[in-house]
Structure formats: structure tokens, C-alpha cells
Design a protein around this motif. Structure first.
Motif, PDB file in Angstrom:
ATOM      1  N   SER A   1       7.471  -1.612 -66.485  1.00 54.23           N
ATOM      2  CA  SER A   1       6.352  -1.550 -65.545  1.00 54.23           C
ATOM      3  C   SER A   1       5.048  -1.379 -66.313  1.00 54.23           C
ATOM      4  CB  SER A   1       6.546  -0.353 -64.607  1.00 54.23           C
ATOM      5  OG  SER A   1       5.423  -0.187 -63.767  1.00 54.23           O
ATOM      6  N   LYS A   2       4.025  -2.112 -65.861  1.00 54.05           N
ATOM      7  CA  LYS A   2       2.658  -1.950 -66.354  1.00 54.05           C
ATOM      8  C   LYS A   2       1.830  -1.490 -65.162  1.00 54.05           C
ATOM      9  CE  LYS A   2       0.777  -5.208 -69.137  1.00 54.05           C
ATOM     10  NZ  LYS A   2       0.414  -6.561 -69.658  1.00 54.05           N
ATOM     11  N   LYS A   3       1.067  -0.432 -65.333  1.00 48.76           N
ATOM     12  CA  LYS A   3       0.226   0.056 -64.236  1.00 48.76           C
ATOM     13  C   LYS A   3      -1.165   0.360 -64.760  1.00 48.76           C
ATOM     14  CE  LYS A   3       3.890   2.167 -61.527  1.00 48.76           C
ATOM     15  NZ  LYS A   3       4.377   3.385 -60.871  1.00 48.76           N
ATOM     16  N   ARG A   4      -2.154   0.076 -63.950  1.00 46.97           N
ATOM     17  CA  ARG A   4      -3.534   0.402 -64.291  1.00 46.97           C
ATOM     18  C   ARG A   4      -4.080   1.337 -63.219  1.00 46.97           C
ATOM     19  NH1 ARG A   4      -7.461  -4.213 -65.570  1.00 46.97           N
ATOM     20  NH2 ARG A   4      -7.054  -3.566 -67.681  1.00 46.97           N
ATOM     21  N   LYS A   5      -4.755   2.370 -63.668  1.00 46.15           N
ATOM     22  CA  LYS A   5      -5.399   3.287 -62.737  1.00 46.15           C
ATOM     23  C   LYS A   5      -6.599   2.576 -62.120  1.00 46.15           C
ATOM     24  CE  LYS A   5      -7.702   7.770 -62.511  1.00 46.15           C
ATOM     25  NZ  LYS A   5      -8.127   8.942 -63.265  1.00 46.15           N
ATOM     26  N   VAL A   6      -6.658   2.571 -60.799  1.00 43.10           N
ATOM     27  CA  VAL A   6      -7.776   1.970 -60.066  1.00 43.10           C
ATOM     28  C   VAL A   6      -8.224   2.973 -59.015  1.00 43.10           C
ATOM     29  CG1 VAL A   6      -8.512   0.069 -58.582  1.00 43.10           C
ATOM     30  CG2 VAL A   6      -6.842  -0.364 -60.385  1.00 43.10           C
ATOM     31  N   GLU A   7      -9.499   3.300 -59.029  1.00 38.50           N
ATOM     32  CA  GLU A   7     -10.049   4.229 -58.040  1.00 38.50           C
ATOM     33  C   GLU A   7     -11.301   3.641 -57.412  1.00 38.50           C
ATOM     34  OE1 GLU A   7     -10.772   8.114 -59.560  1.00 38.50           O
ATOM     35  OE2 GLU A   7      -8.654   8.497 -59.959  1.00 38.50           O
ATOM     36  N   SER A   8     -11.457   3.917 -56.134  1.00 42.64           N
ATOM     37  CA  SER A   8     -12.669   3.494 -55.436  1.00 42.64           C
ATOM     38  C   SER A   8     -13.801   4.465 -55.759  1.00 42.64           C
ATOM     39  CB  SER A   8     -12.440   3.469 -53.922  1.00 42.64           C
ATOM     40  OG  SER A   8     -11.470   2.493 -53.588  1.00 42.64           O
ATOM     41  N   ASN A   9     -14.988   3.933 -55.936  1.00 38.70           N
ATOM     42  CA  ASN A   9     -16.200   4.734 -56.136  1.00 38.70           C
ATOM     43  C   ASN A   9     -16.959   4.732 -54.815  1.00 38.70           C
ATOM     44  OD1 ASN A   9     -15.666   5.048 -58.931  1.00 38.70           O
ATOM     45  ND2 ASN A   9     -16.466   2.999 -59.294  1.00 38.70           N
TER      46      ASN A   9
ATOM     47  N   PRO B   1     -16.261   2.960 -49.789  1.00 39.58           N
ATOM     48  CA  PRO B   1     -16.240   2.517 -51.176  1.00 39.58           C
ATOM     49  C   PRO B   1     -17.346   1.481 -51.437  1.00 39.58           C
ATOM     50  CG  PRO B   1     -14.092   2.175 -50.132  1.00 39.58           C
ATOM     51  CD  PRO B   1     -15.020   2.632 -49.077  1.00 39.58           C
ATOM     52  N   VAL B   2     -17.994   1.621 -52.585  1.00 46.05           N
ATOM     53  CA  VAL B   2     -19.042   0.664 -52.963  1.00 46.05           C
ATOM     54  C   VAL B   2     -18.636  -0.142 -54.196  1.00 46.05           C
ATOM     55  CG1 VAL B   2     -20.920   1.990 -51.948  1.00 46.05           C
ATOM     56  CG2 VAL B   2     -20.282   2.402 -54.317  1.00 46.05           C
ATOM     57  N   SER B   3     -17.642   0.349 -54.915  1.00 40.26           N
ATOM     58  CA  SER B   3     -17.143  -0.369 -56.081  1.00 40.26           C
ATOM     59  C   SER B   3     -15.810   0.242 -56.490  1.00 40.26           C
ATOM     60  CB  SER B   3     -18.146  -0.279 -57.246  1.00 40.26           C
ATOM     61  OG  SER B   3     -18.291   1.057 -57.676  1.00 40.26           O
ATOM     62  N   ARG B   4     -15.229  -0.332 -57.527  1.00 37.46           N
ATOM     63  CA  ARG B   4     -13.979   0.196 -58.063  1.00 37.46           C
ATOM     64  C   ARG B   4     -14.153   0.496 -59.541  1.00 37.46           C
ATOM     65  NH1 ARG B   4      -9.880  -3.963 -55.248  1.00 37.46           N
ATOM     66  NH2 ARG B   4      -9.642  -2.802 -53.328  1.00 37.46           N
ATOM     67  N   GLY B   5     -13.480   1.529 -59.977  1.00 38.69           N
ATOM     68  CA  GLY B   5     -13.436   1.868 -61.393  1.00 38.69           C
ATOM     69  C   GLY B   5     -12.026   1.687 -61.910  1.00 38.69           C
ATOM     70  N   PHE B   6     -11.938   1.197 -63.124  1.00 35.99           N
ATOM     71  CA  PHE B   6     -10.635   0.938 -63.723  1.00 35.99           C
ATOM     72  C   PHE B   6     -10.396   1.908 -64.866  1.00 35.99           C
ATOM     73  CE2 PHE B   6     -11.943  -3.003 -61.780  1.00 35.99           C
ATOM     74  CZ  PHE B   6     -10.801  -3.394 -61.103  1.00 35.99           C
ATOM     75  N   GLY B   7      -9.227   2.498 -64.874  1.00 34.55           N
ATOM     76  CA  GLY B   7      -8.859   3.451 -65.919  1.00 34.55           C
ATOM     77  C   GLY B   7      -7.843   2.871 -66.876  1.00 34.55           C
ATOM     78  N   ASN B   8      -7.057   3.743 -67.471  1.00 33.86           N
ATOM     79  CA  ASN B   8      -6.079   3.359 -68.480  1.00 33.86           C
ATOM     80  C   ASN B   8      -4.937   2.545 -67.907  1.00 33.86           C
ATOM     81  OD1 ASN B   8      -7.502   4.796 -70.413  1.00 33.86           O
ATOM     82  ND2 ASN B   8      -6.299   6.653 -70.104  1.00 33.86           N
TER      83      ASN B   8
END
Length: 151
Positions: free
Chosen positions: A39-47, A54-61
Motif C-alpha cells: 500500500s502507498k498512502k499520502r496524507k491529504v488534509e483540507s485547508n 475548505p479552500v485548498s488541500r495540503g499534501f503531506g508525506n
């Protein structure tokens, strides 16, 4: 689902290879493997901004996980070479999907679990087991997905 000549990908088309484990492509050395997961997962959170929307998204590790389920005989085969699964060190595990029955148009698809390392060596069994197996985390450093050569 990919279907070529009415043949879908299935467990019987998977081969595992790893030069670090002394396993050649198509080898039966790890024939006691009954499951493989990755599995590959990326952290994605709404800003959020004004109005609580939400006005945008931020991408993490990006994180990688993988595991392999092996029977006890396969575990013992690896132990006979290395002494313990913990002593194997890092290795790449290549998962290939190929079907020679599908004809000339079939492309071998590969997934490479890079930098795998075992973090446990154990036994798990109970009364009435007919096949002693255990799921081991592979702890990959990276997962590369790509197609290989056309068969």
C-alpha cells in the motif's frame, strides 16, 4: 480489472523474485507464500478559510506498507541460509504478474517493493493447524509500480 482474451489477473499469475534472497524470476524458492500486500498512502488534509469550508488541500508525506504471508517451511528455508529473518538485511522484492496463456499481447506488470527488511522472526501456531503460516511486515522504503516487457 485487466482482461486479455477473457483472462483476468489472478493469484496463479504472480511470481516473486529477489536477487538478495537468492530467488530468480519464476523460482519456486518461495512457493510457500500464500499472500502478499502492499500500500502507498499520502496524507491529504483540507485547508479551511472563511465560512468553515475548505479552500485548498495540503499534501503531506507518502507512507509505504507491505506484508508477506509465508508457511513455516519457507521461513525455515530462509533461516537455513541467514540464521534468522532478522539477519537478512534490506532486499528488494519484485512482484510480477504474467500469463503465458493470454497470447502475445500480454504485458508483464511489476511492482517492486524497495528496501524491505524483516523486523521480527517468530512462530505462531495453534491446535488443529494444518499449515503453520505467519504474516510478516516487509517495511518497504519505496514502492515502484511499472510495466515490464511484453511477453
Amino acid at each position: 480489472m485487466a482482461i486479455i482474451n477473457n483472462v483476468a489477473y489472478s493469484w496463479s499469475m504472480i511470481t516473486l523474485s529477489s536477487t538478495a534472497l537468492g530467488i530468480d524470476e519464476g523460482s519456486t524458492t518461495l512457493e510457500g507464500v500464500s499472500a502478499i500486500k502492499w500500500s502507498k498512502k499520502r496524507k491529504v488534509e483540507s485547508n479551511y478559510g472563511m465560512g468553515g469550508r475548505p479552500v485548498s488541500r495540503g499534501f503531506g508525506n507518502i507512507t509505504y506498507t507491505a506484508s508477506i504471508t509465508m508457511d513455516y517451511a519457507t521461513q525455515q528455508l530462509l533461516r537455513s541460509v541467514y540464521g534468522s529473518l532478522l539477519e537478512i538485511g534490506e532486499f528488494d522484492l519484485i512482484i510480477s504478474f504474467a500469463n503465458p496463456m493470454a497470447g502475445e499481447d500480454w504485458t508483464t506488470t511489476t511492482v517492486t517493493l524497495k528496501g524491505c527488511i524483516f523486523t521480527e522472526d517468530c512462530l505462531e501456531s495453534q491446535q488443529d493447524d494444518t499449515n503453520i503460516t505467519h504474516e510478516f511486515d516487509l517495511n518497504p522504503f519505496d514502492i515502484q509500480i511499472g510495466s515490464g516487457d511484453t511477453i
